[in-house]
Design a protein around this motif. Structure first.
Motif, mmCIF file in Angstrom:
data_model
loop_
_atom_site.group_PDB
_atom_site.id
_atom_site.type_symbol
_atom_site.label_atom_id
_atom_site.label_comp_id
_atom_site.label_asym_id
_atom_site.label_seq_id
_atom_site.Cartn_x
_atom_site.Cartn_y
_atom_site.Cartn_z
ATOM 1 N N CYS A 165 0.827 -1.212 0.000
ATOM 2 C CA CYS A 165 0.000 0.000 0.000
ATOM 3 C C CYS A 165 0.859 1.259 0.000
ATOM 4 C CB CYS A 165 -0.923 0.018 1.217
ATOM 5 S SG CYS A 165 -2.175 -1.280 1.220
ATOM 6 N N GLY A 166 2.147 1.092 0.274
ATOM 7 C CA GLY A 166 3.056 2.224 0.332
ATOM 8 C C GLY A 166 3.439 2.559 1.763
ATOM 9 N N ALA A 167 4.676 3.007 1.932
ATOM 10 C CA ALA A 167 5.171 3.380 3.255
ATOM 11 C C ALA A 167 6.279 4.411 3.100
ATOM 12 C CB ALA A 167 5.698 2.154 3.999
ATOM 13 N N VAL A 168 6.428 5.246 4.112
ATOM 14 C CA VAL A 168 7.573 6.148 4.183
ATOM 15 C C VAL A 168 8.688 5.401 4.906
ATOM 16 C CG1 VAL A 168 8.481 8.315 5.101
ATOM 17 C CG2 VAL A 168 6.139 8.205 4.221
ATOM 18 N N THR A 169 9.828 5.271 4.258
ATOM 19 C CA THR A 169 10.951 4.562 4.856
ATOM 20 C C THR A 169 12.161 5.486 4.941
ATOM 21 O OG1 THR A 169 11.812 3.698 2.762
ATOM 22 C CG2 THR A 169 10.113 2.392 3.882
ATOM 23 N N VAL A 170 13.122 5.084 5.757
ATOM 24 C CA VAL A 170 14.305 5.902 5.981
ATOM 25 C C VAL A 170 15.462 4.993 6.370
ATOM 26 C CG1 VAL A 170 13.862 6.272 8.448
ATOM 27 C CG2 VAL A 170 15.133 8.005 7.159
ATOM 28 N N VAL A 171 16.657 5.416 6.041
ATOM 29 C CA VAL A 171 17.855 4.730 6.538
ATOM 30 C C VAL A 171 18.171 5.292 7.918
ATOM 31 C CG1 VAL A 171 20.324 4.339 6.200
ATOM 32 C CG2 VAL A 171 18.764 4.327 4.229
ATOM 33 N N ILE A 172 18.305 4.395 8.902
ATOM 34 C CA ILE A 172 18.702 4.796 10.252
ATOM 35 C C ILE A 172 20.078 4.192 10.522
ATOM 36 C CG2 ILE A 172 18.143 4.744 12.707
ATOM 37 C CD1 ILE A 172 15.226 4.405 11.993
ATOM 38 N N GLU A 173 20.998 5.017 10.973
ATOM 39 C CA GLU A 173 22.348 4.529 11.226
ATOM 40 C C GLU A 173 22.944 5.228 12.440
ATOM 41 O OE1 GLU A 173 24.172 5.338 7.506
ATOM 42 O OE2 GLU A 173 24.252 7.512 7.805
ATOM 43 N N ARG A 174 23.919 4.566 13.053
ATOM 44 C CA ARG A 174 24.650 5.147 14.170
ATOM 45 C C ARG A 174 25.831 5.957 13.655
ATOM 46 N NH1 ARG A 174 23.857 2.727 19.283
ATOM 47 N NH2 ARG A 174 25.364 4.265 20.035
ATOM 48 N N ASP A 175 26.099 7.045 14.341
ATOM 49 C CA ASP A 175 27.274 7.860 14.065
ATOM 50 C C ASP A 175 27.869 8.216 15.416
ATOM 51 O OD1 ASP A 175 29.216 9.546 13.215
ATOM 52 O OD2 ASP A 175 27.916 10.859 12.037
ATOM 53 N N ASP B 43 17.848 9.775 3.674
ATOM 54 C CA ASP B 43 17.270 9.152 2.470
ATOM 55 C C ASP B 43 15.813 8.742 2.688
ATOM 56 O OD1 ASP B 43 19.714 9.502 1.279
ATOM 57 O OD2 ASP B 43 20.398 7.450 1.609
ATOM 58 N N PHE B 44 14.991 9.709 3.082
ATOM 59 C CA PHE B 44 13.550 9.476 3.215
ATOM 60 C C PHE B 44 12.971 9.165 1.838
ATOM 61 C CE2 PHE B 44 14.607 11.751 6.974
ATOM 62 C CZ PHE B 44 13.637 11.472 7.931
ATOM 63 N N ALA B 45 12.034 8.193 1.784
ATOM 64 C CA ALA B 45 11.467 7.810 0.488
ATOM 65 C C ALA B 45 10.097 7.175 0.671
ATOM 66 C CB ALA B 45 12.399 6.842 -0.242
ATOM 67 N N GLU C 20 10.379 -4.126 -2.135
ATOM 68 C CA GLU C 20 11.595 -4.402 -1.380
ATOM 69 C C GLU C 20 12.672 -3.346 -1.588
ATOM 70 O OE1 GLU C 20 12.601 -7.186 0.824
ATOM 71 O OE2 GLU C 20 10.438 -6.911 0.992
ATOM 72 N N HIS C 21 12.695 -2.757 -2.775
ATOM 73 C CA HIS C 21 13.747 -1.792 -3.100
ATOM 74 C C HIS C 21 13.113 -0.454 -3.474
ATOM 75 C CE1 HIS C 21 16.767 -4.978 -2.946
ATOM 76 N NE2 HIS C 21 15.895 -5.733 -3.608
ATOM 77 N N VAL C 22 13.903 0.609 -3.358
ATOM 78 C CA VAL C 22 13.379 1.947 -3.576
ATOM 79 C C VAL C 22 14.282 2.708 -4.540
ATOM 80 C CG1 VAL C 22 14.630 2.904 -1.586
ATOM 81 C CG2 VAL C 22 12.561 4.034 -2.395
ATOM 82 N N ASP C 23 13.668 3.533 -5.366
ATOM 83 C CA ASP C 23 14.386 4.405 -6.292
ATOM 84 C C ASP C 23 14.369 5.812 -5.689
ATOM 85 O OD1 ASP C 23 15.173 6.134 -8.329
ATOM 86 O OD2 ASP C 23 14.221 4.951 -9.904
ATOM 87 N N LEU C 24 15.505 6.230 -5.113
ATOM 88 C CA LEU C 24 15.555 7.517 -4.425
ATOM 89 C C LEU C 24 15.371 8.694 -5.379
ATOM 90 C CD1 LEU C 24 18.425 6.979 -1.818
ATOM 91 C CD2 LEU C 24 15.962 7.142 -1.381
#
Length: 340
Positions: A96-106, A114-116, A121-125
């Motif tokens: 149905c669609g979702a807002v996804t993001v890369v979460i990482e430690r720094d 990279d919100f999308a 399974e895969h996203v075209d940024l």
């Protein structure tokens, strides 16, 4: 050079339900939204009907897993280190669609980048990225404290139960069924004058179709903090919307819709943040039948909007209901002509 931090917080939010024209329901969902730099993140995603994975109706074990994923204590559910921030409020299916993001430690900090919008399974940024949203760097201790507080139990928000006062037949019985269908608890009592204040406080809003009862109960409900619908409409979907509006205790700065008025010629709508607005006109004809028509379904920017109306759509006894994914406003159409 010191890193630039965004502030991170959480706050209760709602996806309002609805009784649809075809008799179906749009489910009511309470969830916790992400607040970035003092503003709900969902407000930055203008045309989106979605909820975060931190929903209030999740079992504790599932909520625990969602929190620990955002803390990077579990593996990301999607390739590329991506996590779901908002998903479908009806089924939570990625299709149905979702807002996804890369979460990482720094170091000790957390970064969202990279919100999308993602449907597989895969996203075209380049095509589906939310360009201009993020990246955000959050101070680690504050980020962890906000999320782990959910596991300790969040403070109870306003009650989303309503009390309907009057006979348990006809309109109130249908209204109770409609409210329960979208996920709002509803009880019916023939009279509430002898109901203890402690019990009344468990309801967020109340409604009675009896003007005499309403006047007698006004002081009681003011004392208990229960919102009373002052001018109930004789139209089921409008009654549902009036109770939803009464249940909404969010401060003005946290609402997309802030004002709604209407005459037979135009509706006046105030919007605080970009978002999809649906405006539906309901009128009662001479045979007491309800006529409904969608007069607007579009993304509106912040500010005041004057929307022309066809007087034939709102003649007689008429009401307008304005909706966004997180709020609803109702107004009677003032100055309408005699019923056809």
């Amino acid at each position: 050079m010191s890193p630039v931090y965004a502030t991170f917080g959480l706050e209760p939010a709602t996806r309002v339900g609805a009784v649809l024209a075809d008799g179906g329901y749009q489910v009511h969902r309470d969830f916790v939204d992400f607040v970035v730099d003092g503003s709900p993140l969902l407000f930055r995603l203008a045309d989106l009907d979605a909820v975060s994975p931190l929903a209030s109706d999740l079992p504790p074990a599932v909520l625990d897993a969602q929190v620990r994923a955002l803390l990077l204590e579990d593996e990301p559910p999607l390739p590329g280190g991506r996590f779901v921030l908002y998903g479908c409020p009806e089924c939570a299916d990625l299709g149905c669609g979702a807002v996804t993001v890369v979460i990482e430690r720094d170091g000790d900090d957390y970064r969202w980048r990279d919100f999308a919008w993602q449907t597989g399974e895969h996203v075209d940024l380049d095509r589906d990225g939310y360009h201009g949203t993020g990246p955000y760097r959050f101070h680690g201790p504050a980020y962890r404290a906000a999320l782990t507080a959910l596991l300790d139990g969040t403070p109870a928000g306003p009650s989303h139960r309503v009390l309907l006062i009057g006979p348990r037949v006809g309109l109130l019985a249908k209204l109770a069924a409609a409210l329960r269908g979208i996920g709002i608890g509803a009880d019916i009592a023939p009279d509430a004058t002898d109901v203890p204040d402690e019990e009344l406080r468990s309801y967020g809003a109340a409604l009675t179709v009896s003007g005499a009862q309403r006047e007698a109960l006004r002081e009681t409900f003011a004392r208990t903090g229960t919102a009373l619908v002052d001018a109930p409409a004789p139209v089921l979907p409008v009654l549902v919307a009036q109770l939803q509006q009464a249940l909404d205790r969010a401060p003005g700065e946290r609402r997309r819709l802030t004002a709604l008025t209407a005459t037979p010629d135009a509706a006046e709508v105030e919007v605080s943040a970009p978002g999809r607005v649906q405006l539906t006109a309901y009128r009662v004809d001479r045979l007491r039948r309800t006529q409904a028509r969608t007069v607007l379904d579009a993304v509106l920017g912040p500010g005041h909007h004057r929307l022309p109306l066809d007087p034939r759509t709102v003649r007689g006894e008429a009401y307008l209901v304005a909706r966004t994914s997180g709020g609803v406003l109702v107004t009677a159409v003032r100055g309408t002509s005699a019923r056809d």
